[in-house]
Each structure stands twice: as C-alpha cells, then as structure tokens.
Scaffold this motif. Structure first.
Motif, mmCIF file in Angstrom:
data_model
loop_
_atom_site.group_PDB
_atom_site.id
_atom_site.type_symbol
_atom_site.label_atom_id
_atom_site.label_comp_id
_atom_site.label_asym_id
_atom_site.label_seq_id
_atom_site.Cartn_x
_atom_site.Cartn_y
_atom_site.Cartn_z
ATOM 1 N N HIS A 83 27.466 113.320 10.665
ATOM 2 C CA HIS A 83 26.916 114.345 11.546
ATOM 3 C C HIS A 83 26.245 115.420 10.704
ATOM 4 O O HIS A 83 26.583 115.617 9.536
ATOM 5 N N GLY A 84 25.298 116.098 11.322
ATOM 6 C CA GLY A 84 24.598 117.122 10.567
ATOM 7 C C GLY A 84 24.002 118.183 11.460
ATOM 8 O O GLY A 84 23.988 118.070 12.689
ATOM 9 N N THR A 85 23.524 119.241 10.827
ATOM 10 C CA THR A 85 22.754 120.269 11.514
ATOM 11 C C THR A 85 21.768 120.835 10.517
ATOM 12 O O THR A 85 21.716 120.396 9.351
ATOM 13 N N VAL A 95 32.439 119.183 5.150
ATOM 14 C CA VAL A 95 31.044 119.252 4.703
ATOM 15 C C VAL A 95 30.883 118.417 3.443
ATOM 16 O O VAL A 95 31.631 118.557 2.486
ATOM 17 N N ILE A 155 22.687 120.283 6.641
ATOM 18 C CA ILE A 155 24.095 120.155 6.261
ATOM 19 C C ILE A 155 24.594 118.812 6.752
ATOM 20 O O ILE A 155 24.465 118.492 7.945
ATOM 21 N N ILE A 156 25.164 118.013 5.853
ATOM 22 C CA ILE A 156 25.725 116.707 6.191
ATOM 23 C C ILE A 156 27.244 116.842 6.187
ATOM 24 O O ILE A 156 27.835 117.363 5.231
ATOM 25 N N ALA A 157 27.865 116.370 7.267
ATOM 26 C CA ALA A 157 29.312 116.559 7.407
ATOM 27 C C ALA A 157 29.944 115.397 8.151
ATOM 28 O O ALA A 157 29.251 114.497 8.646
ATOM 29 N N THR A 208 30.316 117.382 13.820
ATOM 30 C CA THR A 208 29.322 118.400 14.146
ATOM 31 C C THR A 208 29.850 119.806 13.916
ATOM 32 O O THR A 208 29.131 120.684 13.427
ATOM 33 N N ALA A 263 29.641 120.731 10.366
ATOM 34 C CA ALA A 263 28.251 120.989 10.002
ATOM 35 C C ALA A 263 27.829 122.394 10.446
ATOM 36 O O ALA A 263 27.176 123.126 9.691
ATOM 37 N N ALA A 284 26.716 125.474 7.996
ATOM 38 C CA ALA A 284 25.455 126.203 8.130
ATOM 39 C C ALA A 284 25.697 127.700 8.199
ATOM 40 O O ALA A 284 24.954 128.503 7.613
ATOM 41 N N THR A 293 22.169 109.726 3.054
ATOM 42 C CA THR A 293 23.466 109.249 3.548
ATOM 43 C C THR A 293 23.825 107.853 3.066
ATOM 44 O O THR A 293 24.818 107.283 3.536
ATOM 45 N N VAL A 296 21.967 114.491 13.963
ATOM 46 C CA VAL A 296 21.657 115.871 13.604
ATOM 47 C C VAL A 296 21.497 116.680 14.882
ATOM 48 O O VAL A 296 20.569 116.442 15.669
#
Length: 758
Positions: A258-260, A285, A301-303, A306, A309, A313, A450, A457
């Motif tokens: 998951h990411g943001t 993270v 940000i890769i985590a 969510t 992430a 951030a 990844t 995302v």
C-alpha cells in the motif's frame, strides 16, 4: 461585421490544415476501422461480433461500454442501445468497461469543439464540424467527458447490436434451411413462426460470428423501441446496493503493498530539503520514494497498509521551494485584473460594432463578476493500483481516459503503450477530475520500487483537495446598452481566466502545444441563443501556473453565472420582466428550443404571479453541450438568511433515451451548481491551498437541498448531453432570486461572501 468575419484567420487556417492533412493521410485510412481489441483476449468459445458484443458458449451476452461509469448511469443507457437492436432485455446481459483501445474513440466530444454555437449551421461551422470529425478519428481519444457518451454511441452501438442480431438470424436460417426474412427475434432467441422452432443466441453464436458482417445495417425506428425512450433500472444497481467491490479503492490483489503520496503543496516547486528518518521509523513503512512527473513533484510512501502510509507521509519532514505564481488569492485576483489591461488574447462570435455602439450610447450598464478556483471533491479520493511484471504494467483505476493513462504510464516507464494494461473500475465521482493522469502515474512510479509486488496508492482527502486540477478562477466585465425597444442593443463581454487547455496539455501532452483560441474561456457567453445587434466577446488569458482542468460544465460553469446575471441586471435596468426580456431577444428560429424551455419552466413555476414579501424568484437559461436548460429558483428569507425552497428545471436534449436518468442528471447538476454558490472556494496562502477536507470545502447538505422538479422536452434538432448542462444556470438563477427577494445584487461567488444560507 457578421459572425463569420469575427472568426480569426488563425482558426480558419488551422481548420484547413487539419482537413488537408486528412486528405494527405488518405481517405482509406480515415474510413478503415480500428482493430477489434476483444479478439486477442477472447476466451475459448467466445464469439466476438464486434468491439461491443461478445456471446459466450453458455449464451451469456456481454456488452462492452466504452465510457466510464461514475454514477451518471451511462453504462445502462449504452447497454440499452445494443440490447434494443439485439432484442434482449437488460437483465439478460452483463456490462463491462472496454479495454484501452482506439476502437472506442469519442467522436462526439470533438465535433462541437469549434468556435461556433451548436445552433450555427453556416458553411464554416459545418466545415469545422466535418474537420473535427476527421480529427477525432486520427486522435482516437477514448475519453468520457463533454456530456458526449450517448451522443457518440447512439448510432455506432445500435449498429453493433443490429449487426449481431442479423448475423444470428442468418445463422438460424442456415441451420433450418429457411429464408432469414421470415424469422423473428425476441428475448435472446430466434424463432421460425412457420415451424415453431426456436434457438437461443448462445447455440447460434459460433456459426453466426463466422459469417460476414452485414454491409447494410438498418436500425429500428423509434416507434418500435422497447427499451430506449423508457426508464430502465441501473445495470449496476445490485452491486451498489450490496456494497460489491466495484470501485478503484476496493481493488485487492495477492501480496499487495500500500502507498500514498506527499506532493509539493506549491505546484511545480521541488523540495529544498527532506528528512525521511521519522517517516521510515513509522511501523509498517518500507520506503520513501522521490516522484517527479509532468503532473507534480514530491514523494511516495510504500508501506504494509494504507494507515501506515498515511502516518509516514505525515511524518515526512520536507521544506519546499517557493511558488512561482502569486502566492495568495489576492495576488492571483490581481493577475486577472492585469490580464484585462492587455489586449484580448482572442475574440469569438459577436456581431456589428459593439465598441462604437457602446461609445455612442446615452447610458451604459456595467458589471464585474468573479468566481474562485474550485476543487472537484469527488467522494472517492484519487487512487490507483499498479503492478509491474516482466517489464509490463497492469493498472487498476477509475479513469475517464484509459487510453491516455496507458500512454502516460508507458512514457514514464519507458515501455510501449501495448505493454500497459488498464482495468477501468467504476468511479466514485469524476466530474472531469478522473480524466487526469497524476494518480495513475504516481502508482506506476511506486510500482517500480516494489520488486514486482502490486501496490495500491491511495491519496488522503487533504492530498486530494490540495492537489486538484481546479476549475479556474475567472472574472468577467460586462457592458451593455439598451435599445429603444427595451432589449440589449449592444453588449461587450470580457472574460479573464487562466487557460485550461494550456494547463492540461502541459501535464498530459508536454511535447505538444495548445494553439489557437480556447473556446472554453468564452463558452456559455458567446454561444448563447440571444440576438444582440452589436456584440463582442473577448478572452484575456492570465498566466497563472496553477493546475486547472475540466470541471463539470467547464467554461459554462462560470460564464453561465456571468451571462445570466448580467441579462437579469439588464432586464431590471430596462424595467422589464427577466423572462420577457430574454424571450424578446430570442426571435431567431434557431433559438426556438430556448424559448420552449423558458416558457415551460415559467408555466411549471407559476412565473409572473404576485410578489410575496420575503420570497424571491430568479430565472436563468444556458445552452451547453447541445442541451438547452432553463431554471427558476425560489428562495425564502429566514432571519436574514436564505433558504432555497424550490427549483424548477426544463431541459431539451433533443432525444431522451432514459427519462428518469436524464432527470436525475439534471437534479445532480443543479445540486452541484448550488453547492458552489453556498460556500465553495479554493484559496491560497503562501503558495499553498488552504482547504483540505469537506469541513472547509463542503457540498450542499440534505437539509439545504430544495425540492426539484424537472421537465424534459424533445424539440431541439440535435441530440445533446445530460451530465453537465444542469449545472451552469443554477448559480445565476439563485443569485437572481436573492436579488428579487432582497434587492442585493451579488456578483462574486460564492454568494456566501455577502449573505448567509440556512
């Protein structure tokens, strides 16, 4: 000088160049259809009739909808176009969004893109439409927008269904050794009345698809329609009621990360310094990744989930460079004023000599209007899921432009477009925002990091609101003079606004430039069905480097407010009823649909009745996207605050394919338009957007929503759209109603700057 004389030489030469290029490219190339994208991906036993119809071995009929479903019900209507001609009911079909393919290009979206009103049928306007039709084939944009989906599909998808039905009938005739013209179809079966034999479409499909498609495809006359022209239940109703995972944000894949994103809050500015240690210390993270694309600069940000992430951030410590544009709203407003001081960037439409007529007038009516930047504020925040495997990208997202997503992501990753597969999900609101490519680009950028695992995302609501492609801030200056008959004898319109096309092209097609006049800046003003003997419409483009884009009804969204507010002011100055004032300027036979909707909405609302203290009514009409819409808004004053009681709407889109759906779209557009009037605006401090969530960028709430009544007419000679035309008249009708109730003329949006709402 007539309208033709006002069209610039540059426009004319541009149109001619496109036409000449099409001829040089070859008429054969233009007429040749694009390859059917379904054939290569068909499952064993599937009969692929054309890009819109597939019949499986078990008899399941799948209809391909080439346009995005974002709540407007378009996939139901598109499916009905095919089902009508195939003699199927909607519960006999499944509907899926088509793959990214040139075969699904949107012709109708571009045909009316020239600088002419929809009712102008002069030779130059018609030549431009023909040229734009050719251009649309070569550009091959698979886009949902411009209220064009059903207009574009009306013939081509009916022909797809009719062709499939003809082939199925011929296959049955061959099976039974009888003449095809003696067979009938109903409910997915072919029947021979003479023998009583019947066969379903499934058993006939393989034999039918082996036949040559018919050269002549007659379509059913309206008198024989069973589905079209009647309201249909939504094909996705069960999925929505049961909460099925149909939106982009619902996508779940095995082994998914998951990411943001945390993009620069000052558009196009980079990071002066960054410390990611606190972000990386957040449990879950995995990485902080720089992002730099044509749509923005910042970090991803890769985590593992969510929430991690989002927390990462929040913890990321970045000092951002300064903005290159005016840092606050007042500075941006000043930039619009500066644009007025310069010569017009271009002019469209108009007639006679407005400047001379106004200079000679004994009295000139003047008014300045203003609207702010606006966010789309879709209920589903921006998101996309991406996975890179063996150098190929798969991306799952709710997009209005899958082909453009395919192209942009391929360019970012340095791969071929054919190596990008886009799965278009349902959209939790679009309004133009999901025609952008930033959210899929950022997902693709993170997918590079990844190791082949998929990553979803998801943007925070604040990130979404503060990194939109906004409806532009705009100002308008109107001047008018009344003739002896009490109508406008002269009118000059000047609109200052950033360029939407320049902004869109820079981030989506950076190698191309947006040349020529931008109709968008003046649409809703120069192209309206009113006759003013001496008129001029000038655009003053302001160079504000803040991303702006297509927002529901685009230029009509602000020009509808400007134009219809000024007509109301002019009517009051003339001592005329605002309805009668408009009708008196609509004597041209081409304006007949405008007269019809105005007269209808007057009847619906009881316009012209005795005044009631503390209550007011306002009227407005805007022609946009081929649909003529008149509205009356009624307000009541309660303790010096405005309560919007009722809205009456009459709309003429030429042909109504699904009455309840069109009525719902008109209601939706009205609520969208009134929402901006009640308090929506995007403002800037220190180069950054101030608003972040629904608490400071809210929409109309249920208790504020008025009773809405919609009547549909079908007198217009051309078919128009439904998704956007309900929005433009609403703010003006409200402002005019407030004036009627209070005597307060509000010329700046949101109206809540000067009056409170219940």
């Amino acid at each position: 000088m007539g309208r033709a004389g006002k069209i610039t030489r540059r426009v004319f030469l541009g149109v001619g160049a496109v036409a000449a290029g099409a001829v040089a490219f070859g008429y054969y190339k233009y007429k040749k259809p694009y390859a059917n994208p379904l054939e290569a991906a068909a499952a064993e036993g599937d009969a692929v009739f054309n890009p819109y119809v597939v019949i499986a071995e078990d008899g399941t009929v799948t209809i391909i909808a080439p346009r995005a479903e974002m709540g407007q019900g378009v996939q139901t209507t598109l499916a009905a176009l095919v089902a009508e001609e195939m003699d199927l009911t909607l519960d006999q079909v499944s509907v899926v969004h088509g793959p990214a393919s040139a075969a699904y290009y949107n012709e109708a979206m571009l045909v009316e893109g020239g600088p002419f009103p929809v009712f102008d049928e002069g030779w130059m306007a018609e030549m431009t439409r023909s040229t734009m039709r050719i251009m649309s084939k070569f550009l091959a944009l698979q886009v949902t927008g411009g209220s064009s989906a059903t207009v574009d599909a009306f013939v081509k998808m009916r022909e797809a269904g009719a062709a499939a039905r003809i082939m199925l009938v011929e296959a049955a005739a061959a099976e039974w050794g009888v003449a095809a013209d003696g067979l009938v179809t109903a409910d997915g079966q072919v029947t021979d009345p003479a023998s009583g034999q019947s066969l379903g479409y499934g058993p006939l499909a393989q034999a039918a698809v082996a036949l040559a498609p018919p050269a002549d495809v007659p379509l059913r006359p309206r008198a024989d329609w069973k589905l079209l022209g009647q309201s249909q239940p939504r094909v996705d109703l069960r999925e929505k009621v049961t909460g099925a995972p149909i939106f982009g944000i619902d996508v779940e894949l095995p082994d998914m990360l998951h990411g943001t994103v945390k993009m620069s809050p000052r558009f196009w500015a980079g990071a002066a310094s960054v410390d990611d240690s606190a972000a990386l210390a957040v449990p879950g993270v995995r990485a902080v990744v720089p992002i730099e694309t044509t749509t923005g600069r910042g970090f991803g940000i890769i985590a593992d989930n969510t929430w991690a992430a989002f927390q990462g951030a929040e913890a990321l410590d970045v000092t951002w460079e300064d903005a290159a544009y005016p840092a606050d709203t007042e500075g941006q407003r000043a930039a619009l004023d500066a644009a007025f001081a310069a010569d017009p960037s271009f002019s469209l439409g108009g007639s006679g000599d407005a400047e001379a007529a106004l200079g000679a007038a004994a009295e000139v009516i003047e008014a300045e209007y203003e609207v702010p930047y606006l966010a789309h504020a879709t209920m589903e925040p921006m998101n996309a899921t991406a996975q890179i495997t063996d150098g190929k990208l798969e991306i799952w997202t709710g997009t209005q432009a899958p082909g453009i997503v395919q192209m942009a992501c391929a360019g970012l990753l340095g791969i071929e477009s054919e190596d990008v597969t886009v799965y278009t999900t349902r959209l939790g609101g679009g309004f133009g925002r999901r025609g952008e490519v930033d959210f899929p680009l950022y997902a693709a950028a993170l997918a590079r990091e990844t190791g082949g695992r998929p990553i979803k995302v998801t943007w925070t609501r604040e990130e979404d609101t503060r990194h939109d492609t906004y409806r532009p801030m705009a100002k308008a200056r109107y001047r008018g003079a009344l003739g002896e008959d009490g109508t406008l004898a002269a009118m000059e319109v000047r609109v200052a606004s950033p360029s939407i096309l320049k902004s869109v092209m820079a981030r989506t097609f950076p190698s191309l430039s947006a040349g020529g006049p931008e109709k968008i800046v003046l649409e809703g003003a120069f192209d309206q069905p009113v006759t003013v003997p001496d008129s001029a419409y000038h655009a003053h483009l302001a160079d504000l480097d803040i991303p702006v884009g297509f927002w529901r009804s685009v230029g009509n969204s602000f020009n509808g407010f400007f134009h219809e507010s000024f007509l109301d002011e002019a009517a009051r100055a003339a001592g005329k009823d605002p309805l009668d004032f408009r009708l008196a300027m609509m004597g041209d036979p081409a304006h007949a649909p405008a007269r019809a909707v105005l007269e209808r909405v007057a009847d619906m609302s009881g316009w012209g009745g005795p005044a009631v203290p503390g209550r007011g009514r306002g009227i407005a009409h805007t022609l946009s996207f081929g649909t003529w819409v008149a509205q009356v808004v009624e307000v009541e004053m309660q303790d010096e605050a405005v309560k919007i009681d009722r809205v009456w709407c009459a709309a003429d889109c030429g042909l109504v394919l699904d009455p309840q759906n069109v009525q719902a779209q008109m209601m939706s557009g009205i609520v969208f338009g009134l929402s901006q009037a009640l308090g929506q605006e995007i403002t800037f401090v220190d180069g950054e957007v101030e608003q972040g969530n629904f608490y400071d960028f809210d929409a109309m709430r249920m208790h504020q929503c008025p009773e809405i009544e919609v009547a549909l007419l079908e007198t217009a000679p051309k078919m128009g759209g439904a998704g956007e035309p309900g929005t433009p008249p609403a703010p003006a009708a409200l402002a005019n109603a407030i004036f009627d109730a209070t005597g307060l003329r509000i010329r700046r949006m949101p109206l809540s700057h000067e009056i409170d709402f219940v």
